[in-house]
Design a protein around this motif. Structure first.
Motif, PDB file in Angstrom:
ATOM      1  N   LEU A  84      84.697  16.104  62.594  1.00 41.85           N
ATOM      2  CA  LEU A  84      86.070  16.020  62.117  1.00 41.85           C
ATOM      3  C   LEU A  84      87.131  15.905  63.203  1.00 41.85           C
ATOM      4  O   LEU A  84      87.020  16.782  64.156  1.00 41.85           O
ATOM      5  N   LEU A  85      87.827  14.657  63.225  1.00 37.52           N
ATOM      6  CA  LEU A  85      88.563  14.331  64.423  1.00 37.52           C
ATOM      7  C   LEU A  85      90.256  14.355  63.808  1.00 37.52           C
ATOM      8  O   LEU A  85      90.668  13.630  62.963  1.00 37.52           O
ATOM      9  N   PRO A  86      91.115  15.023  64.411  1.00 37.81           N
ATOM     10  CA  PRO A  86      92.541  14.923  64.357  1.00 37.81           C
ATOM     11  C   PRO A  86      92.896  13.801  65.275  1.00 37.81           C
ATOM     12  O   PRO A  86      93.144  13.892  66.303  1.00 37.81           O
ATOM     13  N   MET A  87      93.243  12.624  64.340  1.00 36.61           N
ATOM     14  CA  MET A  87      93.934  11.735  64.866  1.00 36.61           C
ATOM     15  C   MET A  87      95.374  11.720  64.968  1.00 36.61           C
ATOM     16  O   MET A  87      96.082  10.872  64.097  1.00 36.61           O
ATOM     17  N   ALA A  88      95.797  12.298  65.839  1.00 36.35           N
ATOM     18  CA  ALA A  88      97.328  12.555  65.737  1.00 36.35           C
ATOM     19  C   ALA A  88      98.043  11.318  65.857  1.00 36.35           C
ATOM     20  O   ALA A  88      99.282  11.093  65.338  1.00 36.35           O
ATOM     21  N   HIS A  89      97.631  10.236  66.617  1.00 34.09           N
ATOM     22  CA  HIS A  89      98.360   9.238  66.749  1.00 34.09           C
ATOM     23  C   HIS A  89      98.457   8.499  65.410  1.00 34.09           C
ATOM     24  O   HIS A  89      99.360   7.340  65.343  1.00 34.09           O
ATOM     25  N   ARG A  90      97.633   8.467  64.675  1.00 35.60           N
ATOM     26  CA  ARG A  90      97.690   7.758  63.228  1.00 35.60           C
ATOM     27  C   ARG A  90      98.144   8.619  62.348  1.00 35.60           C
ATOM     28  O   ARG A  90      98.523   8.260  60.962  1.00 35.60           O
ATOM     29  N   GLY A  91      98.284  10.155  62.277  1.00 35.79           N
ATOM     30  CA  GLY A  91      98.657  10.814  61.311  1.00 35.79           C
ATOM     31  C   GLY A  91      97.878  11.177  60.284  1.00 35.79           C
ATOM     32  O   GLY A  91      98.179  11.770  59.176  1.00 35.79           O
ATOM     33  N   HIS A  92      96.449  11.230  60.715  1.00 36.20           N
ATOM     34  CA  HIS A  92      95.407  11.776  59.677  1.00 36.20           C
ATOM     35  C   HIS A  92      94.322  12.337  60.572  1.00 36.20           C
ATOM     36  O   HIS A  92      94.061  12.139  61.696  1.00 36.20           O
TER      37      HIS A  92
END
Length: 342
Positions: A228-236
């Motif tokens: 499970l990866l927090p993709m901060a640059h995409r907001g999800h």
């Protein structure tokens, strides 16, 4: 008879192909290199990649490749902090402590937490498509790019390797590197690569509609090969799990997420983080090439040794791309760069 048009032609403009071209001209600045891609550089599997790097490896060679690539990406990020490479904290969840300590490199400093999970250092993720675009842009002053130009035949001969192109042209190269990502069975090189035994598997990652916070971390569920990866640059958030659908065709993945793929992903996610299932309604579907050994393949595929295949990284194309590039340059005997294989 005049010599080849180029010294080395790299077929495939993804992250692996671009890093190969970068490595070649770094070692031999006057080498004439051309990168060919039937689409825009970085628009294939690289654009859909989760781009996760965690410092682990199941075999001695992959561990060496992982450490080499880790150092490469560290230097790359230090040289240009604006690159889309995002460090993040990470935890590993596993019931097998020996599997964690045995897989992760010393630089990851795996540390057990009271809840039985493990903290690991040295992780990051990247926007691989965007990073490839930046690298290709930097390379254009030293490397020729032929985008939107398909290679329709690869014909090794006594004077070099003749590439027949979809534009009706031909290109004679001294040597050719085939770095096609999952397009390993394309007609132009199918016969050359068939003895390698490479298979293509579906890859699915679901998008979780939850905005990451500064405290969120990468969570690797090692026992089920998911994360499970927090993709901060995409907001999800992104949930990647292991799909079991083999021998698929890359060009057939044009209709988005199927009902079956969504259901499979939700089922796995429900076992690991059930509160997120109802937030999961979208995702990305693509595929990747897998070798019989579980290690990337970098080897010649024709009797003359002029044609090299580089790839089949088993879902770790981004993570191991710098090491694949270095091994390719080593195999081609370009320059005096660091050898990473025993």
């Amino acid at each position: 008879m005049s010599g080849p048009d180029v010294d080395v032609a790299v077929v495939g403009g993804g992250i692996v192909g671009c890093l190969i071209a970068r490595e070649l001209v770094a070692r031999a600045p006057h080498l004439a290199v051309t990168v060919l891609d039937r689409d825009i550089a970085g628009s294939g599997a690289s654009r859909r990649s989760a781009g996760v790097h965690f410092p682990r490896g199941a075999t001695p060679r992959v561990r060496r490749m992982t450490e080499y690539s880790h150092r490469h990406y560290e230097r790359l990020a230090e040289s240009d902090p604006a690159l889309p490479i995002f460090p993040l904290a990470a935890s590993v969840v596993s019931a097998d402590a020996a599997a964690v300590t045995g897989a992760y490199l010393e630089l990851a400093r795996p540390t057990e937490r009271p809840d039985g999970s493990w903290d690991v250092a040295g992780c990051h993720y990247a926007d691989v498509g965007a990073l490839t675009t930046v690298l290709a842009g930097e390379l254009r002053s030293r490397v020729k790019f032929r985008e939107g130009v398909a290679v329709t035949a690869v014909e090794p001969g006594p004077d070099g390797v003749l590439l027949r192109l979809g534009t009706g042209e031909s290109l004679l190269a001294g040597r050719v590197v085939i770095a096609p990502g999952p397009w390993v069975h394309a007609p132009a090189w199918r016969d050359l690569l068939e003895p390698l035994g490479v298979r293509v598997k579906q890859v699915v990652a679901l998008h979780v509609d939850q905005v990451p916070t500064a405290e969120d971390r990468l969570v690797v569920f090692q026992d089920v090969d998911a994360f499970l990866l927090p993709m901060a640059h995409r907001g999800h958030q992104l949930f990647s799990f292991t799909s079991k659908h083999w021998d698929v065709v890359p060009d057939e993945f044009t209709d988005g997420l199927s009902e079956r793929a969504l259901a499979e992903g939700r089922e796995v996610l429900g076992l690991l983080a059930p509160r997120l299932v109802e937030r999961t309604t979208s995702g990305r579907v693509f595929c990747d090439a897998y070798s019989p050994t579980g290690e990337p393949l970098v080897r010649t595929v024709d009797p003359s040794g002029r044609v090299v295949f580089a790839g089949a990284a088993n879902g770790s194309g981004y993570r191991l791309a710098p090491a694949i590039a270095a091994e390719t340059a080593d195999l081609l005997r370009i320059g005096s760069g660091q050898r990473i294989s025993a």
